[in-house]
Structure formats: structure tokens, C-alpha cells
Design a protein around this motif. Structure first.
Motif, mmCIF file in Angstrom:
data_model
loop_
_atom_site.group_PDB
_atom_site.id
_atom_site.type_symbol
_atom_site.label_atom_id
_atom_site.label_comp_id
_atom_site.label_asym_id
_atom_site.label_seq_id
_atom_site.Cartn_x
_atom_site.Cartn_y
_atom_site.Cartn_z
ATOM 1 N N LYS A 120 0.816 -1.214 0.000
ATOM 2 C CA LYS A 120 0.000 0.000 0.000
ATOM 3 C C LYS A 120 0.851 1.266 0.000
ATOM 4 C CE LYS A 120 -3.594 2.368 2.674
ATOM 5 N NZ LYS A 120 -4.440 2.309 3.887
ATOM 6 N N ASP A 121 1.921 1.294 0.791
ATOM 7 C CA ASP A 121 2.669 2.534 1.031
ATOM 8 C C ASP A 121 3.922 2.634 0.166
ATOM 9 O OD1 ASP A 121 0.843 3.227 3.043
ATOM 10 O OD2 ASP A 121 1.936 2.024 4.512
ATOM 11 N N SER A 122 4.334 3.883 -0.037
ATOM 12 C CA SER A 122 5.608 4.186 -0.690
ATOM 13 C C SER A 122 6.061 5.554 -0.192
ATOM 14 C CB SER A 122 5.457 4.204 -2.214
ATOM 15 O OG SER A 122 4.671 5.319 -2.625
ATOM 16 N N ILE B 213 6.741 -0.700 -3.827
ATOM 17 C CA ILE B 213 7.534 -1.910 -4.052
ATOM 18 C C ILE B 213 7.906 -2.517 -2.694
ATOM 19 C CG2 ILE B 213 9.738 -2.793 -4.910
ATOM 20 C CD1 ILE B 213 7.715 -2.267 -7.084
ATOM 21 N N LYS B 214 7.706 -3.823 -2.560
ATOM 22 C CA LYS B 214 7.939 -4.489 -1.281
ATOM 23 C C LYS B 214 9.419 -4.717 -0.995
ATOM 24 C CE LYS B 214 3.606 -7.152 -1.026
ATOM 25 N NZ LYS B 214 3.044 -8.527 -0.983
ATOM 26 N N GLU B 215 10.179 -5.125 -2.022
ATOM 27 C CA GLU B 215 11.551 -5.559 -1.764
ATOM 28 C C GLU B 215 12.432 -5.304 -2.984
ATOM 29 O OE1 GLU B 215 11.379 -9.741 -1.057
ATOM 30 O OE2 GLU B 215 10.065 -10.111 -2.760
ATOM 31 N N GLY B 216 13.710 -5.584 -2.804
ATOM 32 C CA GLY B 216 14.659 -5.393 -3.893
ATOM 33 C C GLY B 216 15.280 -4.015 -3.870
ATOM 34 N N TYR B 217 16.062 -3.709 -4.892
ATOM 35 C CA TYR B 217 16.787 -2.442 -4.908
ATOM 36 C C TYR B 217 15.876 -1.234 -5.110
ATOM 37 C CZ TYR B 217 16.559 -2.691 -10.060
ATOM 38 O OH TYR B 217 16.139 -2.749 -11.358
ATOM 39 N N LEU B 218 14.611 -1.464 -5.509
ATOM 40 C CA LEU B 218 13.641 -0.365 -5.640
ATOM 41 C C LEU B 218 12.613 -0.386 -4.506
ATOM 42 C CD1 LEU B 218 12.996 -0.300 -9.498
ATOM 43 C CD2 LEU B 218 14.216 1.390 -8.127
ATOM 44 N N GLN B 219 12.980 -0.975 -3.389
ATOM 45 C CA GLN B 219 12.049 -1.039 -2.257
ATOM 46 C C GLN B 219 11.599 0.367 -1.842
ATOM 47 O OE1 GLN B 219 13.509 -3.262 1.073
ATOM 48 N NE2 GLN B 219 11.748 -2.832 2.365
ATOM 49 N N ASP B 220 10.287 0.505 -1.595
ATOM 50 C CA ASP B 220 9.635 1.768 -1.201
ATOM 51 C C ASP B 220 9.462 2.741 -2.360
ATOM 52 O OD1 ASP B 220 9.278 1.031 1.457
ATOM 53 O OD2 ASP B 220 11.293 1.692 1.991
ATOM 54 N N ALA B 221 9.875 2.326 -3.591
ATOM 55 C CA ALA B 221 9.578 3.151 -4.768
ATOM 56 C C ALA B 221 8.081 3.056 -5.060
ATOM 57 C CB ALA B 221 10.392 2.686 -5.963
ATOM 58 N N VAL B 222 7.574 3.965 -5.881
ATOM 59 C CA VAL B 222 6.142 4.010 -6.174
ATOM 60 C C VAL B 222 5.856 3.359 -7.524
ATOM 61 C CG1 VAL B 222 6.253 6.282 -7.277
ATOM 62 C CG2 VAL B 222 4.106 5.515 -6.269
ATOM 63 N N CYS B 223 4.688 2.697 -7.625
ATOM 64 C CA CYS B 223 4.230 2.105 -8.879
ATOM 65 C C CYS B 223 3.101 2.951 -9.454
ATOM 66 C CB CYS B 223 3.712 0.683 -8.648
ATOM 67 S SG CYS B 223 4.949 -0.498 -8.132
ATOM 68 N N PHE B 224 3.283 3.422 -10.688
ATOM 69 C CA PHE B 224 2.221 4.129 -11.408
ATOM 70 C C PHE B 224 1.602 3.130 -12.403
ATOM 71 C CE2 PHE B 224 5.299 7.496 -10.338
ATOM 72 C CZ PHE B 224 4.472 8.387 -9.667
ATOM 73 N N ALA C 123 3.229 -1.315 -14.864
ATOM 74 C CA ALA C 123 3.335 -0.119 -14.021
ATOM 75 C C ALA C 123 4.741 0.431 -14.123
ATOM 76 C CB ALA C 123 2.999 -0.444 -12.567
ATOM 77 N N GLN C 124 4.833 1.746 -14.143
ATOM 78 C CA GLN C 124 6.155 2.391 -14.122
ATOM 79 C C GLN C 124 6.605 2.507 -12.673
ATOM 80 O OE1 GLN C 124 6.375 6.491 -15.456
ATOM 81 N NE2 GLN C 124 8.410 6.176 -16.341
ATOM 82 N N ILE C 125 7.818 2.089 -12.387
ATOM 83 C CA ILE C 125 8.364 2.114 -11.025
ATOM 84 C C ILE C 125 9.406 3.222 -10.950
ATOM 85 C CG2 ILE C 125 9.499 0.797 -9.205
ATOM 86 C CD1 ILE C 125 8.651 -1.758 -10.705
ATOM 87 N N ILE C 126 9.230 4.149 -10.017
ATOM 88 C CA ILE C 126 10.152 5.290 -9.887
ATOM 89 C C ILE C 126 10.451 5.535 -8.411
ATOM 90 C CG2 ILE C 126 10.506 7.752 -10.335
ATOM 91 C CD1 ILE C 126 8.646 7.544 -12.691
ATOM 92 N N LYS C 127 11.693 5.828 -8.147
ATOM 93 C CA LYS C 127 12.103 6.166 -6.779
ATOM 94 C C LYS C 127 12.013 7.673 -6.558
ATOM 95 C CE LYS C 127 15.155 3.105 -4.231
ATOM 96 N NZ LYS C 127 16.512 2.951 -3.669
ATOM 97 N N TYR C 128 11.431 8.069 -5.417
ATOM 98 C CA TYR C 128 11.335 9.477 -5.046
ATOM 99 C C TYR C 128 11.929 9.681 -3.663
ATOM 100 C CZ TYR C 128 8.262 10.556 -8.978
ATOM 101 O OH TYR C 128 7.749 10.753 -10.231
ATOM 102 N N ASP C 129 12.395 10.911 -3.441
ATOM 103 C CA ASP C 129 12.898 11.290 -2.129
ATOM 104 C C ASP C 129 11.727 11.734 -1.257
ATOM 105 O OD1 ASP C 129 14.633 11.844 -0.091
ATOM 106 O OD2 ASP C 129 16.007 13.028 -1.303
ATOM 107 N N ASN C 130 11.993 11.988 0.031
ATOM 108 C CA ASN C 130 10.933 12.400 0.962
ATOM 109 C C ASN C 130 10.291 13.731 0.582
ATOM 110 O OD1 ASN C 130 11.290 10.153 2.613
ATOM 111 N ND2 ASN C 130 12.920 11.135 3.778
ATOM 112 N N ASN C 131 11.013 14.569 -0.166
ATOM 113 C CA ASN C 131 10.484 15.882 -0.553
ATOM 114 C C ASN C 131 9.729 15.836 -1.885
ATOM 115 O OD1 ASN C 131 12.558 15.541 -2.366
ATOM 116 N ND2 ASN C 131 13.760 17.309 -1.711
ATOM 117 N N GLY C 132 9.485 14.631 -2.405
ATOM 118 C CA GLY C 132 8.730 14.515 -3.644
ATOM 119 C C GLY C 132 9.548 14.682 -4.895
#
Length: 740
Positions: free
Chosen positions: A94-96, A123-134, A146-155
């Protein structure tokens, strides 16, 4: 060289400068595995498939060496990627990091929860863990990928290597839903968010980044926001779904590809970002919440029109603010009425409480400050809709100036939002009245219709947190009279000074009870520099106390005397009762004895022995400090060049002076010794009975006053006689009784 880099990065490596990097899933880090040369590239180890250790050549790899590898990959490559939406939910969480950022934005800027229209997941696990799925779901509701992208805490998007991928290519997911080594190919021809289009007739807004579509959907939900996931990707989409629909494109700043394409299609083009001051590549999400952005208000005006269903490919708007400065009045001008249509208007709210008051001043209550992490912090605030529009709140060329267009709009917004919060039934009519008053009587002129039809819709769309408009201050005005700005500021500064003075006077009073040396810095928290900032009176009193009551000028001398006092306790009998004031010959012997015992010089010991407290000074200092505390609001403050330089306390009478004044009062009443005799003669002269009765009543009252006078004078005479034999403490108590 570009051809080499593209070829290497095609297989999951990244190139920065001349070095080739590989991501380690086990250690979650990058390491250098090779380097670029002029015509080839070199790998240090053999764990770099599909390449080999040593020198590699692009042409050779493309044509000969890796034909077998490519064929093997193609054997494993499948076009039948068929994953349901339920599988998407089960293989993600659910979360990212990005979802947390959007949730915070919605709560703070929009005062609502994150709705998550687009079913974002993490993303649950792996090198993109906590990235968001669009997720990309087509027009018919089929989940594609789904496109998987990593974001920082500031968006902000993380733009390092291995910070993005696709759901159908991400091994930690694929290995759970397909055979090992399967490689899927998905032709993503749908828009992100196009699955909403069959159920809506809203105007469609096309943006490049899915992130931008997500943010804008939360702010303007009546627009169907879809994204391409890349500038070039627009031209590869199935555009048939947009036929017979109203479409507006929102290209990134300073790009032209989309604009030319949109003109051929008859779509609207939103090009507000193509101005100086906007960086290339920025999109409207970068400015949607930025009040200082040069396009902030125009941006929301246009989006508000689209959100209401107004479609105009040119977005012409005849309304302008037409802001002008027409005066320079410095008089206080707060235009919000106190009542409207026979209803009281609530102007402000605050969090002040009686428990936080540290000083009740003449016109202001002063509140406490919190001491947090080594700093004083204010936690008392006020929200006030009745802004002083003639205030000078900004500096220009080093001088304070009144509002300009930006600050004027900010304070209009503040006025509107607070009125709406505190007066939900009448706020709009009151605000219209306020706009008229500003146009008729203030230093400014502007287009009222622009505010009502353009600004208010923007303010209502972005539900700005009212905490942005709080004024944090440690004072509250309690006086009823209206003051000019100068009178207000002077009175406030006076009460602030008295509040600080009162704290120091209370400390002064406490230390006087201890009957010891006063260190003005540690005991009263006054630095030497503050002597010329209004506290010279306290410096004088402390100096007088230390020298005439304690007998020293410095703390060092005081500590010396304390040590002498302590060491002479062993002498028998103690010097305090026997040796002080006795014959000189005994004093000489005593001084020698103390000199040997204490180790101090004769001069210092003689000074200590010969000192006698000045009890009059002691009583006078105590009386003056107590008097200033009791009459703190009556203290007169003096200024030089606009700055506080000194103060004068209300004259404080000693107890004896009070008795004398009391007795003198009665003497003043009877300073005309013939007044009673004259009244007695008047009775004999007049014949009118009513007048005679009135004179007799006056005679009775005068006799009553004379008896009181005699009684007070007798007590005063007795006090003076007894005062000769009474000790100081008893004398003070007697004075207090007589003064009642």
C-alpha cells in the motif's frame, strides 16, 4: 562514444564519466566494474554478462560475439505478459515514499486526505524497495504494467542509476509470477490514467509525468488528468480514445514538440511556463503550491476555468488586477467592519490564556516565552482578519515601505480566509464591503471583480492552512481607546520594558532578603551594556547597596570578607561581640591575630573591621524596590533618539514620611483658623431658617473634622516621642500601624 554508452546501459549498467557501474542487489550499492576507452570499453571481472572480462568492442559485440546471447534472450522474451489487477495488488504494498509525500501535501495544503485516484502502490523488496508504482490501465480496464520510480521524501525524483524500472521487467516481482529468466516485452500504448475516460465527459488534461497527474487530480478533480510517461511517448499512444473530446496539453517549460502537435490536433495548449524565471523542464506541479511563483495566480485562474468545464484554446482573460498605489498615508487603516447588517463580525481568534501572562501592563498583557533547544520560542498567536493595510512591512533600499502588489494580495487572502473561518454565514458580504472600503479610502486602487472572480476561486480551491497567517507574539492589547500607530508602538514597547524590569525587580527583592552582595549580571541578568538601555537606575541602587550596606565594591572583595568572617569564627570570644569598637590596643592585637589566621593583608582586615552598615540606605533601597514593584505601571520611561535610555519611578515615601504627610493633610484642612468662628457668626446674622439649618450642619461637620485632626496629631506626637527609644525593626512596625 554515445553509441557505446547507450549500448552498455541497455544491459542494466550505468555510465558516469569514463567509469562503468553495476548495481549490487545484495549490498544495495553501486560499484565500478569497468571503464570507457576511446574506441572500446574494458571490464575488470568476468561477472558482467552479457559482456566479457577485458576489452569489448561495440561493433564486434553487435555483429558477432554476442549473437548467441541475443538469440538466447529472444528465446526467453515473451509478449504474453498477462497479469491481472489483483496480481498487481498482491505483489506490491500500500505505502511508498511518494505516497507519504502526497498524503502530507493533501493534509497540509488541501486540508483533506489523499484519495489515490490512480491506485498507486509501493515496491515491497529489492533495490527499488519503497519506490512508487504508477499503474498503466487501458481504456477497457486491462492492467498492462506499471512504471516504477524512486522518489525522495520531498517529492523529488531520484535521478541516480537503478532508480526506475517497469513492473514487467523488475526481477523481484517477475520471479514470483513467471518462470525464472523469463523476459517480458510490453508495448505501453495507453496513457497513465486513461481508464477513467470511458466514464467521464470532463475536459482532458495531458501532462508528461504520472506524478504531475496524481498531484493535479487531487487539486482539480473535475479535470481528467492523463500522463504519457515521457515527452516522446505522446506520439506513440493510441490517440483514438481522445476523438471528439476537449483536450488541453500541459507541456513542460520551454519545450515545443507538444505545442506543434497539439495545434494540428486542435487541442488547447497551456504555455504559461514559457517565461523567464521558469527553468527548462519544470512542469505545473512544481508551481501549483508555490505562492511565490510568478505564475501561481495565473496558473490557478486557468485551471479553475478548466475545472469548471470552460474550454478555450487561447485562455484569454479580460480581467486584470489593475493594482495601483495612490497615496502614502501612514494612519492606521483596518477596513473590516465590526458589525454588518446588525450582526457582530468576529475579527480574530487566538490561544492566549490567563495562565501564560507574566505581566499585566498599562495597555498590554505580556505573555511568557518557551525556552526550547537554547532559544526562546513563542507559542502564543493571533489570527486577525482586520489587517492594517497602511502598515509598512517590507524593506526597499533599506527603508520600510507599504504594501506592494504581492503583499497586498497576500493580506487580502489572509483577510478573506480568516473571515470565512470565523463568520461562515456572512463572510462573503463582509469581504465585498471590505474591498469597497479599500478602493474608496485606502492608499490603493484595484479591480474588485478580478479579486471576486479570479482570486477567490483560487483561494477556495487551495485550502491553505490558516496557520500560515498566524502572528506569533507575546503581547495582547487590552486597552479600549483607539491609538495612533506611533502611540500604539510606544505603549507596547513601554509595557515590554516594564515587563522585563518587573522580572529584574522581583529578583532584586529576593536577593535583598539574603542581605548579601549583589552581582548585577548573575542576580539580575543585566549586562554592562544594558546600563545605557534604560536600567541605569538599577545599576545605581545595586552599587549603593553593595558599598554602603555590604561594604564592598566587587564580588572578589565580598568573597574575601566572607572568608575572613568564616575563619574568625574560631576566635574566642568572637570578634563581633567583643573586639569591634573596643580600645585601640586590643584592636591591634586582634588584627595581628586575624592577619595570621586568614592570610589577608592588614589594610583589608582593617577595612572589614571598621565597616558599619548604613541602615538608612538599607531601608531606603528595600523601600524603593518594593515601591517600584507596587507601582510598576506608573513608571515613567525616557527615550533618546527614539530608544529607551532611562526610567523614573513614582516617588516612594518612607513610612515616617507617610505619617508626616497624613498629619499634614489634616493641618491643610484647617489652614483657615477662622472658618469655624465665622460660621458661628453667620448663624447670628441670618434670619432665614433654612439657611441657618444648613450653616449649623456645616458647623457640625467642621467640629467632626477638628476632632479627627486632634486625634491624628496626638498619635503622631506619641509616635515621635516613642521613636527615640525604639529599635529600627520595632519602629518600622509602629509606623505601619500608624499609617493605616
Amino acid at each position: 562514444m554515445t553509441e557505446i554508452v547507450n549500448y552498455i546501459e541497455k544491459y542494466g549498467f550505468s555510465v558516469q564519466g569514463k567509469y562503468i557501474y553495476k548495481y549490487s542487489q545484495s549490498t544495495r550499492s553501486r560499484k565500478v566494474v569497468g571503464q570507457l576507452n576511446e574506441a572500446n570499453f574494458y571490464f575488470y571481472s568476468d561477472n558482467v554478462a552479457p559482456f566479457k572480462a577485458g576489452v569489448n568492442y561495440v561493433e564486434k559485440e553487435l555483429k558477432v560475439s554476442y549473437n548467441s546471447y541475443v538469440e538466447k534472450v529472444k528465446e526467453n522474451e515473451r509478449n504474453d505478459f498477462d497479469v491481472s489487477f489483483e496480481d498487481y495488488l498482491n505483489t506490491t504494498k500500500k505505502d511508498s515514499v511518494f505516497s507519504d509525500f502526497i498524503l502530507n501535501i493533501c493534509n497540509k495544503k488541501l486540508s483533506k486526505d489523499f484519495i489515490n485516484y490512480y491506485d498507486l502502490r509501493g515496491i515491497k523488496e529489492g533495490y527499488l524497495q519503497d519506490a512508487v508504482c504508477f499503474p498503466f490501465i487501458d481504456f477497457n480496464g486491462n492492467f498492462l504494467t506499471a512504471q516504477i520510480i524512486k522518489y525522495d521524501n520531498n517529492g523529488k525524483r531520484i535521478k541516480t542509476a537503478f532508480s526506475q524500472n517497469w513492473y514487467h521487467s523488475y526481477k523481484p516481482i517477475i520471479n514470483k509470477i513467471a518462470k525464472e529468466n523469463d523476459a517480458f516485452k510490453v508495448n505501453v500504448r495507453c496513457f497513465f490514467g486513461e481508464n477513467y475516460l470511458p466514464y467521464s465527459n470532463n475536459i482532458i488534461g495531458i501532462v508528461e509525468a504520472p506524478k504531475t497527474a496524481v498531484i493535479l487530480k487531487e487539486v482539480y478533480p473535475n479535470i481528467d488528468w492523463i500522463a504519457t510517461a515521457g515527452e516522446q511517448a505522446l506520439f506513440n499512444k493510441d490517440l483514438s480514445i481522445l476523438e471528439n473530446r476537449k483536450v488541453v496539453i500541459f507541456p513542460d517549460a520551454h519545450t515545443t514538440k507538444w505545442t506543434e502537435f497539439a495545434e494540428k490536433k486542435g487541442w488547447g495548449v497551456f504555455d504559461l511556463l514559457n517565461i523567464e524565471g521558469i527553468k527548462e523542464g519544470e512542469d505545473i506541479a512544481d508551481h501549483i503550491f508555490d505562492n511565490d511563483s510568478p505564475v501561481f495566480y495565473d496558473l490557478h485562474n486557468k485551471l479553475f476555468q478548466i475545472n469548471k468545464g470552460i474550454f478555450d484554446t487561447t485562455f484569454t482573460d479580460n480581467l486584470e488586477f489593475d493594482f495601483r498605489i495612490v497615496g502614502k498615508s501612514l494612519s492606521f487603516f483596518a477596513p473590516v467592519p465590526y458589525s454588518f447588517n446588525k450582526k457582530d463580525i468576529i475579527h480574530k481568534t487566538d490561544n492566549y490564556s490567563e495562565s501564560k501572562i507574566i505581566y499585566k501592563g498599562a495597555k498590554f498583557d505580556i505573555y511568557d516565552k518557551k525556552f526550547v533547544n537554547g532559544k526562546f520560542v513563542l507559542d502564543t498567536w493571533v489570527l486577525n482578519a482586520n489587517v492594517d493595510f497602511h502598515a509598512q512591512d517590507r524593506k526597499e533600499d533599506g527603508k520600510l515601505e507599504g504594501f506592494n502588489e504581492t503583499s497586498f494580495l497576500y493580506h487580502l487572502q489572509k483577510c478573506y480566509r480568516i473571515l470565512k473561518e470565523l463568520n461562515p454565514e456572512t463572510f462573503l458580504d463582509v469581504f465585498k464591503y471590505t474591498l469597497n472600503a479599500l478602493n474608496d479610502h485606502s492608499n490603493f486602487r484595484f479591480n474588485k471583480d478580478f479579486v471576486l472572480n479570479r482570486m477567490i476561486p483560487t483561494w477556495d480551491t487551495i485550502k491553505r492552512d490558516l496557520t500560515d497567517f498566524r502572528k506569533y507574539r507575546n503581547w495582547r492589547y487590552k486597552w479600549q481607546d483607539t491609538l495612533t500607530r506611533k502611540e500604539f508602538e510606544r505603549s507596547l514597547n513601554d509595557d515590554k520594558f516594564r515587563a522585563k524590569l518587573n522580572i529584574r525587580l522581583l529578583a532584586f527583592k529576593d536577593v535583598l532578603k539574603e542581605d548579601r552582595f549583589i552581582d548585577i549580571e548573575t542576580d539580575l541578568s543585566l549586562s554592562p551594556e544594558q546600563k545605557g538601555r534604560g536600567y541605569s537606575k538599577l545599576f545605581e541602587l545595586v552599587k549603593e547597596w553593595n558599598e554602603k550596606v555590604i561594604g564592598v565594591k566587587t564580588l572578589k572583595s565580598y568573597l574575601r570578607n566572607v572568608e575572613i568572617e568564616f575563619k574568625t569564627k574560631s576566635l574566642h570570644p568572637h570578634i563581633e561581640t567583643t573586639y569591634r569598637g573596643v580600645k585601640k590596643m586590643f584592636k591591634t592585637e586582634l588584627i595581628k591575630e586575624i592577619e595570621t589566621l586568614s592570610g589577608y593583608k592588614r589594610r583589608e582586615i582593617v577595612g572589614w573591621l571598621n565597616f558599619k552598615k548604613d541602615l538608612n540606605v538599607r531601608d531606603a533601597v528595600r523601600s524603593e524596590v518594593n515601591g517600584m514593584i507596587d507601582n510598576i505601571n506608573s513608571i515613567i520611561i525616557y527615550r533618546m533618539n527614539g530608544k529607551i535610555c532611562n526610567f523614573v519611578s513614582k516617588e516612594v515615601l518612607s513610612d515616617i514620611q507617610k505619617v508626616q504627610l497624613n498629619a499634614g493633610y489634616w493641618n491643610d484642612i484647617f489652614n483657615d483658623s477662622d472658618s469655624l468662628e465665622q460660621k458661628l457668626k453667620d448663624v447670628e446674622m441670618f434670619t432665614n431658617e433654612n439657611y441657618i439649618e444648613a450653616i449649623k450642619d456645616e458647623i457640625k461637620y467642621l467640629k467632626y473634622l477638628e476632632d479627627k485632626k486632634n486625634d491624628r496629631l496626638n498619635k503622631y506626637q506619641s509616635f515621635l516621642m516613642e521613636n527615640i527609644s525604639l529599635n529600627t525593626e520595632t519602629k518600622d512596625n509602629k509606623v505601619l500601624k500608624l499609617a493605616i
